[in-house]
Design a protein around this motif. Structure first.
Motif, PDB file in Angstrom:
ATOM      1  N   GLY A   1     -13.301  -5.660   0.797  1.00 57.18           N
ATOM      2  CA  GLY A   1     -12.963  -6.911   0.115  1.00 57.18           C
ATOM      3  C   GLY A   1     -12.518  -7.977   1.090  1.00 57.18           C
ATOM      4  N   LEU A   2     -11.753  -7.523   2.078  1.00 54.52           N
ATOM      5  CA  LEU A   2     -11.255  -8.451   3.087  1.00 54.52           C
ATOM      6  C   LEU A   2     -12.405  -9.054   3.892  1.00 54.52           C
ATOM      7  CD1 LEU A   2      -8.464  -9.268   3.859  1.00 54.52           C
ATOM      8  CD2 LEU A   2      -8.409  -7.431   5.551  1.00 54.52           C
TER       9      LEU A   2
ATOM     10  N   GLY B   1       0.809  -1.224   0.000  1.00 53.31           N
ATOM     11  CA  GLY B   1       0.000   0.000   0.000  1.00 53.31           C
ATOM     12  C   GLY B   1       0.836   1.265   0.000  1.00 53.31           C
ATOM     13  N   SER B   2       2.048   1.171   0.575  1.00 51.33           N
ATOM     14  CA  SER B   2       2.884   2.361   0.622  1.00 51.33           C
ATOM     15  C   SER B   2       3.343   2.757  -0.774  1.00 51.33           C
ATOM     16  CB  SER B   2       4.100   2.103   1.520  1.00 51.33           C
ATOM     17  OG  SER B   2       4.879   1.059   0.985  1.00 51.33           O
ATOM     18  N   ARG B   3       3.255   1.831  -1.711  1.00 48.13           N
ATOM     19  CA  ARG B   3       3.663   2.142  -3.087  1.00 48.13           C
ATOM     20  C   ARG B   3       2.483   2.483  -3.981  1.00 48.13           C
ATOM     21  NH1 ARG B   3       8.879  -0.205  -4.566  1.00 48.13           N
ATOM     22  NH2 ARG B   3       9.929  -0.468  -2.577  1.00 48.13           N
ATOM     23  N   ILE B   4       1.301   2.218  -3.449  1.00 48.46           N
ATOM     24  CA  ILE B   4       0.109   2.576  -4.211  1.00 48.46           C
ATOM     25  C   ILE B   4      -0.474   3.817  -3.531  1.00 48.46           C
ATOM     26  CG2 ILE B   4      -2.187   1.831  -4.936  1.00 48.46           C
ATOM     27  CD1 ILE B   4      -1.239  -1.039  -4.610  1.00 48.46           C
ATOM     28  N   ASP B   5      -0.760   4.825  -4.299  1.00 49.32           N
ATOM     29  CA  ASP B   5      -1.256   6.025  -3.639  1.00 49.32           C
ATOM     30  C   ASP B   5      -2.668   5.836  -3.128  1.00 49.32           C
ATOM     31  OD1 ASP B   5       1.028   7.380  -3.884  1.00 49.32           O
ATOM     32  OD2 ASP B   5       0.499   8.389  -5.770  1.00 49.32           O
TER      33      ASP B   5
ATOM     34  N   VAL C   1     -12.963 -15.202  -5.511  1.00 50.41           N
ATOM     35  CA  VAL C   1     -12.891 -14.115  -4.553  1.00 50.41           C
ATOM     36  C   VAL C   1     -11.625 -13.287  -4.774  1.00 50.41           C
ATOM     37  CG1 VAL C   1     -12.614 -13.582  -2.118  1.00 50.41           C
ATOM     38  CG2 VAL C   1     -14.334 -15.225  -2.835  1.00 50.41           C
ATOM     39  N   PHE C   2     -10.502 -13.966  -4.991  1.00 50.95           N
ATOM     40  CA  PHE C   2      -9.258 -13.227  -5.177  1.00 50.95           C
ATOM     41  C   PHE C   2      -9.267 -12.442  -6.486  1.00 50.95           C
ATOM     42  CE2 PHE C   2      -7.547 -15.488  -1.608  1.00 50.95           C
ATOM     43  CZ  PHE C   2      -6.603 -14.588  -1.112  1.00 50.95           C
ATOM     44  N   LEU C   3      -9.932 -13.009  -7.498  1.00 51.20           N
ATOM     45  CA  LEU C   3      -9.996 -12.318  -8.790  1.00 51.20           C
ATOM     46  C   LEU C   3     -11.187 -11.369  -8.857  1.00 51.20           C
ATOM     47  CD1 LEU C   3      -9.125 -15.332 -11.111  1.00 51.20           C
ATOM     48  CD2 LEU C   3      -7.600 -13.517 -10.295  1.00 51.20           C
ATOM     49  N   GLY C   4     -11.895 -11.263  -7.745  1.00 58.40           N
ATOM     50  CA  GLY C   4     -13.144 -10.505  -7.761  1.00 58.40           C
ATOM     51  C   GLY C   4     -12.992  -9.064  -7.321  1.00 58.40           C
ATOM     52  N   GLY C   5     -11.784  -8.563  -7.335  1.00 58.16           N
ATOM     53  CA  GLY C   5     -11.605  -7.157  -6.992  1.00 58.16           C
ATOM     54  C   GLY C   5     -11.574  -6.878  -5.499  1.00 58.16           C
ATOM     55  N   SER C   6     -11.237  -7.894  -4.721  1.00 57.82           N
ATOM     56  CA  SER C   6     -11.153  -7.668  -3.289  1.00 57.82           C
ATOM     57  C   SER C   6     -10.011  -6.719  -2.953  1.00 57.82           C
ATOM     58  CB  SER C   6     -10.918  -8.989  -2.543  1.00 57.82           C
ATOM     59  OG  SER C   6     -11.957  -9.877  -2.805  1.00 57.82           O
ATOM     60  N   PHE C   7      -8.929  -6.856  -3.695  1.00 55.17           N
ATOM     61  CA  PHE C   7      -7.736  -6.089  -3.339  1.00 55.17           C
ATOM     62  C   PHE C   7      -7.361  -5.043  -4.395  1.00 55.17           C
ATOM     63  CE2 PHE C   7      -7.295 -10.238  -1.221  1.00 55.17           C
ATOM     64  CZ  PHE C   7      -7.367  -9.768   0.078  1.00 55.17           C
TER      65      PHE C   7
ATOM     66  N   SER D   1      -7.495   5.651   0.573  1.00 51.38           N
ATOM     67  CA  SER D   1      -6.169   5.074   0.799  1.00 51.38           C
ATOM     68  C   SER D   1      -6.240   3.561   0.572  1.00 51.38           C
ATOM     69  CB  SER D   1      -5.697   5.356   2.224  1.00 51.38           C
ATOM     70  OG  SER D   1      -6.321   4.465   3.116  1.00 51.38           O
ATOM     71  N   TYR D   2      -5.153   2.988   0.091  1.00 54.71           N
ATOM     72  CA  TYR D   2      -5.201   1.563  -0.260  1.00 54.71           C
ATOM     73  C   TYR D   2      -5.587   0.713   0.948  1.00 54.71           C
ATOM     74  CZ  TYR D   2      -4.148  -2.972  -2.212  1.00 54.71           C
ATOM     75  OH  TYR D   2      -4.251  -4.256  -2.635  1.00 54.71           O
ATOM     76  N   GLY D   3      -5.053   1.037   2.096  1.00 54.85           N
ATOM     77  CA  GLY D   3      -5.375   0.285   3.317  1.00 54.85           C
ATOM     78  C   GLY D   3      -6.868   0.232   3.565  1.00 54.85           C
ATOM     79  N   ALA D   4      -7.534   1.373   3.459  1.00 55.50           N
ATOM     80  CA  ALA D   4      -8.980   1.406   3.685  1.00 55.50           C
ATOM     81  C   ALA D   4      -9.713   0.717   2.534  1.00 55.50           C
ATOM     82  CB  ALA D   4      -9.454   2.849   3.828  1.00 55.50           C
ATOM     83  N   PHE D   5      -9.164   0.877   1.328  1.00 56.61           N
ATOM     84  CA  PHE D   5      -9.813   0.337   0.140  1.00 56.61           C
ATOM     85  C   PHE D   5     -10.005  -1.182   0.225  1.00 56.61           C
ATOM     86  CE2 PHE D   5      -9.668  -1.500  -4.113  1.00 56.61           C
ATOM     87  CZ  PHE D   5     -10.669  -0.782  -4.746  1.00 56.61           C
ATOM     88  N   ILE D   6      -9.045  -1.871   0.830  1.00 60.76           N
ATOM     89  CA  ILE D   6      -9.154  -3.341   0.838  1.00 60.76           C
ATOM     90  C   ILE D   6     -10.064  -3.865   1.958  1.00 60.76           C
ATOM     91  CG2 ILE D   6      -6.896  -3.726  -0.237  1.00 60.76           C
ATOM     92  CD1 ILE D   6      -5.816  -4.514   2.539  1.00 60.76           C
ATOM     93  N   VAL D   7     -10.470  -2.985   2.890  1.00 55.31           N
ATOM     94  CA  VAL D   7     -11.284  -3.482   4.011  1.00 55.31           C
ATOM     95  C   VAL D   7     -12.561  -4.200   3.564  1.00 55.31           C
ATOM     96  CG1 VAL D   7     -12.622  -2.792   6.032  1.00 55.31           C
ATOM     97  CG2 VAL D   7     -10.333  -1.876   5.689  1.00 55.31           C
TER      98      VAL D   7
END
Ligand SMILES: Nc1ncnc2c1ncn2[C@@H]1O[C@H](COP(=O)(O)OP(=O)(O)OP(=O)(O)O)[C@@H](O)[C@H]1O
Ligand SMILES: [Mg+2]
Lengths: 253, 309
Positions: free
Chosen positions: A62-63, A44-48, A179-185, A54-60
């Motif tokens: 999906g997770l 996430g530190s490399r993805i803006d 699930v992994f290919l489903g845009g979770s991350f 923020s990437y961290g919040a974005f994956i919540v």
């Protein structure tokens, strides 16, 4: 309607959960933390930001979806498969209950457990990232619908499975990849155009997208379509369960 | 007496194509104990499974307490308690939870007083908080019975309740069955121990290869089929049977020390008086006389042989 029976099955299944409460609680907390460390911090530190989040919040979202789906499936499939395996199913078969009551008990308990774990992950995430939920009701609705649908789906797998390998097969071979290919991350819009098209055949995309919309107000596909997808999947599972009930498939010799 | 279970023309063909029941018709009376005898694979468990809803009959009808087990399954099944042949229990469950679970499954409200009574009756009360995997085999069997009785059934099926059970527990089991009968519960049990059927059953049914060979009152069966033996012990051994006694069905046994006379108890005349006077006429001195009734086991074996022939 034999409500006592539904209650009995539900309590019995929940008792199994509470016996291992610590595990049920600790393992999602640990795995969520790991995801945040690996995906959120390292990558996430490399993805803006994705769509202003923020990437961290974005994956919540999906997770949470990832865990809720796999937990719903594994809890429900194991719940009904285990009595079949050790032979205690004779009691459910000889009791004055119909299939609906059995489903309500098993899938209801599995959905409850999945919901609980989903909420634990949501809580854990709040320690790592700033979260705001724009549409809390929609969020709750998506979450519950997903828990219920995948518990039903797991129940079907548990009935269908003839051995432990089969029990693992569908979750491993079908659900996890989807699930992994489903845009979770990631956001679907990050993919090359051709993959964006192909991805639309993955039902999980609609769930994750809709769920993410309830958090951040942005979505890969229209939210109405997401709702339709999850409601459709839930209905499909119900129909299959009903057919199993009509025919006694894989239960009564 | 009214019929508690009515089975008519019941057939069961398994998916493998094997016909395990070939048109069984049977009426089980309210409050009786019916013992089902039959060799391994005769169809006893199949019959019970069909009545209890575990498997679906291929054809025929079953009514329990007047309710059809397919169309009125809720009412029918509420009346039935089943103790299966295999010990199938959740290993991690506590004894008392297992019994409460069964009760709930059958739609009954939680009733701690009743559950305590059952557990005490089955000497399981001290073990109520033990996990099932911590119990001995005999205790597990009792847990199965407690579960089957948890919803106060009117008909109880016991599929080989005393298989692999020690003598003491077997006696306990018979006592439990007797108590249940006193409460008016109809009991159907299968067993390979013929003395068990002889000891507790009112009626006996014999199944072989998916067919019900007979159902009869135990006492009537034993008198009808029963052969009796009269053994006459002699003071001095003899080499061979005296000529004068050649008209009787006699065997020389115990190295010439005794004569065995076999006769039919249901015959008008048994011929004993004449035999005894003829024996004394030959000059033989009698030491003792004893009689023996042939057991159900011999009757049973005879029946199966007849059936095979
Ligand atoms: N699920 C099944 N599929 C195919 N055949 C079966 C099935 N269950 C039982 N059978 C067959 O049906 C026949 C009757 O079996 P059943 O279990 O009713 O016998 P039983 O009289 O209870 O014997 P036992 O005294 O050994 O318990 C047997 O030949 C058995 O192999
Ligand atoms: Mg059997």
């Amino acid at each position: 309607m034999n409500f006592q029976a539904v209650k009995s099955i539900y309590y019995f299944e929940m008792a199994r959960f509470f016996r291992t409460l610590l595990q049920s609680f600790v393992s999602p907390v640990i795995s969520t933390s790991l995801y945040f460390i690996v995906f959120g911090t390292a990558i996430g530190s490399r993805i803006d930001q994705i769509e202003g989040v923020s990437y961290g919040a974005f994956i919540v979202p999906g997770l949470i979806m990832l865990t809720v789906m796999t937990q719903g499936i594994s809890n429900a499939s194991f719940g009904i498969y285990f009595p079949k395996f050790i032979g205690t199913i004779y009691e459910q078969l000889s009791a004055p209950v119909n299939f609906l009551e059995i489903v309500l008990g098993y899938a209801g308990a599995a959905a409850t457990k999945a919901l609980f774990i989903g909420l634990v992950i949501l809580g854990t995430s709040a320690f790592f990232v700033d979260l705001s939920i724009q549409h809390p009701w929609a969020m709750a609705g998506f979450l519950i619908l997903t828990c219920v649908s995948f518990a039903l789906f797991g129940f079907i797998i548990g009935i269908w499975a003839k051995n432990f390998e089969q029990l693992q097969l569908i979750p491993l071979l079908v659900v996890t990849p989807l699930v992994f290919l489903g845009g979770s991350f990631y956001s679907v819009s990050m993919l090359p155009p051709i993959w964006q098209k192909i991805t639309l055949f993955n039902p999980v995309v609609y769930l994750v997208s809709g769920f993410r919309w309830s958090f951040f107000g942005t979505a890969d596909v229209p939210v109405g379509l997401s709702l339709l997808a999850i409601a459709g999947f839930c209905a499909l599972c119900m129909v299959v369960v009903w057919i199993i009930f009509r025919t006694g498939w894989r239960l009564r010799s | 007496m009214t019929a508690m279970v009515e089975i008519s023309e019941l057939r069961k063909t398994y998916q493998s194509g094997f016909e395990a029941l070939k048109g069984v018709s049977l009426e089980i009376r309210e409050g009786e104990i019916l013992a089902l005898l039959g060799p391994n694979g005769a169809g006893k468990t199949t019959l019970i499974s069909a009545i209890c809803g575990i498997s679906v009959p291929s054809s025929g009808t079953i009514r329990v307490g007047g309710y059809d087990t397919i169309t009125d399954y809720r009412a029918a099944r509420k009346l039935i308690g089943l103790v299966p042949q295999e010990i199938n229990l959740e290993p991690f469950q506590k004894v008392i939870d297992a019994v409460r679970f069964s009760r709930g499954l059958f739609g009954c409200k939680r009733d701690d007083v009743y559950v305590e009574r059952i557990l005490r009756q089955l000497s399981l009360w001290d073990k109520r908080d033990a996990k099932i995997m911590e119990l001995s085999g005999g205790m597990k069997r009792r847990v199965l019975i407690a579960k089957a009785l948890s919803h106060e059934p009117r008909v109880l099926f016991l599929d080989e309740p005393t298989a692999g059970v020690d003598v003491e527990l077997r006696r306990d089991m018979w006592d439990i069955v007797a108590k249940l009968k006193a409460d008016g519960v109809t009991i159907i049990l299968t067993t390979h121990y013929i003395e068990e059927a002889e000891a507790i059953a009112d009626r006996i049914g014999v199944i072989n290869k998916g067919e019900l060979l007979l159902v009869e009152e135990k006492t009537a069966l034993m008198t009808r089929m029963g052969r009796k033996e009269l053994v006459v012990e002699l003071q001095e051994p003899v080499e061979s049977l005296p000529e004068a006694l050649s008209g009787y069905d006699l065997d020389l046994i115990e190295e010439g020390r005794a004569l065995r006379y076999t006769y039919d108890t249901s015959a008008d005349r048994t011929g004993i008086t004449k035999l005894l006077s003829d024996i004394s006429a030959t000059g033989l001195v009698l030491r003792d006389i004893r009689t023996r009734q042939s057991s159900l086991e011999e009757i049973f074996v005879g029946l199966l042989q007849e059936n095979a022939a």
